[in-house]
Design an enzyme around this catalytic site. Sequence first.
Site, mmCIF file in Angstrom:
data_model
loop_
_atom_site.group_PDB
_atom_site.id
_atom_site.type_symbol
_atom_site.label_atom_id
_atom_site.label_comp_id
_atom_site.label_asym_id
_atom_site.label_seq_id
_atom_site.Cartn_x
_atom_site.Cartn_y
_atom_site.Cartn_z
ATOM 1 N N SER A 238 0.826 -1.205 0.000
ATOM 2 C CA SER A 238 0.000 0.000 0.000
ATOM 3 C C SER A 238 0.860 1.254 0.000
ATOM 4 O O SER A 238 2.017 1.244 0.438
ATOM 5 C CB SER A 238 -0.913 -0.002 1.227
ATOM 6 O OG SER A 238 -1.868 1.032 1.126
ATOM 7 N N GLN A 260 -0.987 4.877 6.039
ATOM 8 C CA GLN A 260 -0.501 3.874 5.101
ATOM 9 C C GLN A 260 0.680 3.099 5.687
ATOM 10 O O GLN A 260 0.814 1.897 5.489
ATOM 11 C CB GLN A 260 -0.073 4.528 3.784
ATOM 12 C CG GLN A 260 -1.222 5.131 3.004
ATOM 13 C CD GLN A 260 -2.354 4.129 2.797
ATOM 14 O OE1 GLN A 260 -2.191 3.132 2.112
ATOM 15 N NE2 GLN A 260 -3.501 4.403 3.398
ATOM 16 N N HIS A 263 0.104 -0.155 7.579
ATOM 17 C CA HIS A 263 -0.301 -1.381 6.876
ATOM 18 C C HIS A 263 0.774 -2.457 7.002
ATOM 19 O O HIS A 263 0.501 -3.567 7.422
ATOM 20 C CB HIS A 263 -0.554 -1.089 5.393
ATOM 21 C CG HIS A 263 -1.954 -0.667 5.105
ATOM 22 N ND1 HIS A 263 -3.021 -1.525 5.195
ATOM 23 C CD2 HIS A 263 -2.463 0.527 4.712
ATOM 24 C CE1 HIS A 263 -4.133 -0.883 4.876
ATOM 25 N NE2 HIS A 263 -3.820 0.360 4.588
ATOM 26 N N GLU A 328 -0.899 5.011 -5.488
ATOM 27 C CA GLU A 328 -2.170 4.310 -5.290
ATOM 28 C C GLU A 328 -3.224 5.288 -4.769
ATOM 29 O O GLU A 328 -4.333 5.379 -5.300
ATOM 30 C CB GLU A 328 -1.950 3.174 -4.282
ATOM 31 C CG GLU A 328 -3.213 2.408 -3.931
ATOM 32 C CD GLU A 328 -2.980 1.427 -2.794
ATOM 33 O OE1 GLU A 328 -3.844 0.551 -2.600
ATOM 34 O OE2 GLU A 328 -1.947 1.524 -2.089
ATOM 35 N N HIS A 329 -2.886 5.998 -3.701
ATOM 36 C CA HIS A 329 -3.758 7.029 -3.129
ATOM 37 C C HIS A 329 -3.055 8.380 -3.257
ATOM 38 O O HIS A 329 -1.868 8.485 -2.946
ATOM 39 C CB HIS A 329 -4.028 6.782 -1.645
ATOM 40 C CG HIS A 329 -4.512 5.406 -1.318
ATOM 41 N ND1 HIS A 329 -3.672 4.402 -0.866
ATOM 42 C CD2 HIS A 329 -5.754 4.869 -1.370
ATOM 43 C CE1 HIS A 329 -4.375 3.311 -0.648
ATOM 44 N NE2 HIS A 329 -5.636 3.558 -0.952
ATOM 45 N N ASP A 362 -11.129 4.093 2.128
ATOM 46 C CA ASP A 362 -10.910 2.679 2.424
ATOM 47 C C ASP A 362 -12.187 1.973 2.833
ATOM 48 O O ASP A 362 -12.311 0.759 2.656
ATOM 49 C CB ASP A 362 -9.889 2.527 3.558
ATOM 50 C CG ASP A 362 -8.458 2.581 3.059
ATOM 51 O OD1 ASP A 362 -8.247 2.500 1.835
ATOM 52 O OD2 ASP A 362 -7.551 2.713 3.902
ATOM 53 N N GLU A 416 -3.933 -8.353 -48.310
ATOM 54 C CA GLU A 416 -3.369 -9.145 -47.220
ATOM 55 C C GLU A 416 -3.194 -10.607 -47.612
ATOM 56 O O GLU A 416 -2.698 -11.413 -46.831
ATOM 57 C CB GLU A 416 -4.256 -9.040 -45.970
ATOM 58 C CG GLU A 416 -4.203 -7.661 -45.322
ATOM 59 C CD GLU A 416 -4.892 -7.608 -43.970
ATOM 60 O OE1 GLU A 416 -5.516 -8.615 -43.583
ATOM 61 O OE2 GLU A 416 -4.780 -6.571 -43.294
ATOM 62 N N HIS A 421 -11.337 -14.674 -47.367
ATOM 63 C CA HIS A 421 -11.938 -13.461 -46.812
ATOM 64 C C HIS A 421 -12.521 -12.612 -47.946
ATOM 65 O O HIS A 421 -13.662 -12.136 -47.872
ATOM 66 C CB HIS A 421 -10.883 -12.627 -46.067
ATOM 67 C CG HIS A 421 -10.536 -13.131 -44.707
ATOM 68 N ND1 HIS A 421 -9.929 -14.333 -44.495
ATOM 69 C CD2 HIS A 421 -10.723 -12.572 -43.477
ATOM 70 C CE1 HIS A 421 -9.735 -14.516 -43.190
ATOM 71 N NE2 HIS A 421 -10.203 -13.455 -42.548
#
Length: 431
Positions: A238, A260, A263, A328-329, A362, A416, A421
């Site tokens: 985190s 944080q 964590h 992340e944050h 959160d 191609e 096709h």
Amino acid sequence: MIKILEVENNTFEKDFEELLKRGKMDIDEVSYKVQALLDEIKSKKDEAIIKHIKMFDRWEPKSFEDLLVDTKKMEEAYENLNENLKKALHLAYERIKAYHEKLMPKSWIEYEKNGSMLGQLVTPVKSAGLYIPGGKAAYPSSLLMNAIPAIVAGVEEIVVCTPTPDNEINSLLLGACHLCGIKKVFKVGGASAIGAMAYGTNTIPKVDVITGPGNIYVATAKKLVYGDVNIDMIAGPSEIGIIADESANPKYLAIDLLSQAEHDEMASSILITNSKELAKKVAKEIETALNSLKRKEIAKNSIDNRGAIIITKTLDEAIKLMNEIAPEHLEIMTKNPMELLKDIKNAGAIFLGEFTPEAIGDYIAGPNHTLPTGGTAKFYSPLSVEDFLKKSSLIMMSKKGLDEIGEEAALLAEVEGLGAHQKSIQIRLDK
């Protein structure tokens, strides 16, 4: 003590490069161990699961049925919750659900004047597997954040796997499972759980997508099974980034950085400010606030080894550096945070203003807290309903519509070298 780095210092470029490596996990080192576990799951299925539980979780299921949590226990756990806690869970559920309903993409059909039709069909995956960290710790918020988008998307079968060291499972998690209406909760953790959901066993069904956080073994397992199933992301430790000016409250900044850091030791907390005075105050407040934390040692290790305060000359410089970090944050604590928003390019979730701590996101704000880490916010997005959906293109050509564009399509097929096709189009153009 948190490091204070100044952009003007000769060593800054080198120090900043180290910060950018914060989310690196040595997946290669554990890959062979995880692959061995996954191979056992493939070949021995439930027998391998029981073996792994005995090895890692210190208990031995007496039968395969012991792996599944009784739904009555989930209901009992919910009914026994403290009323205030039950109310908080319901509030979180409703806010998360309302937010994710707004994210639902729609199927659409559009007709052209010639009668041809183009469109998109959005359908949910049939089954989803949610990995929720467990044991004695309680992570009902992770369950809500993973289950609710799947519910909103319309997933038919939701499977939850959670580790149960010593055969203990947290009642709060079980209560949250009941609230979400989940019927299949299995007492399996780690890479074994990811393998079981990816390949299926006699007891645990194979799913289409696996989401949820976990340690390096869980992250590695998700990486190795990707392709057999879809996954949300490879999440690392985190992290939080904060941009602040002289108007910010140093006490708020300090505790948000520590939110944080607590964590785990690998978490990263980075403040970038154009105020030297603020930087000094925040560093001092961090040392003071640390002493009041239950997880003081964890937070201290994180702050000392992976935390930083960066001093820039301007806020523009701060924004540029934060976009490189791609946290992340991201909290923006300035006089006019909305003015900075237009220049923010890379962040998992953005929190604006002094009354918007990351912690509110959160749990109860509504947006998902499962977010890209380690700089992957440069190309990845938060977990959402889209992780549980598939999109199919819709095409229906009228004869007139095919006549209008068919020759061009046939020409492209011809150059191609794909003759069938070309002919499959031209045969329909013949009068």
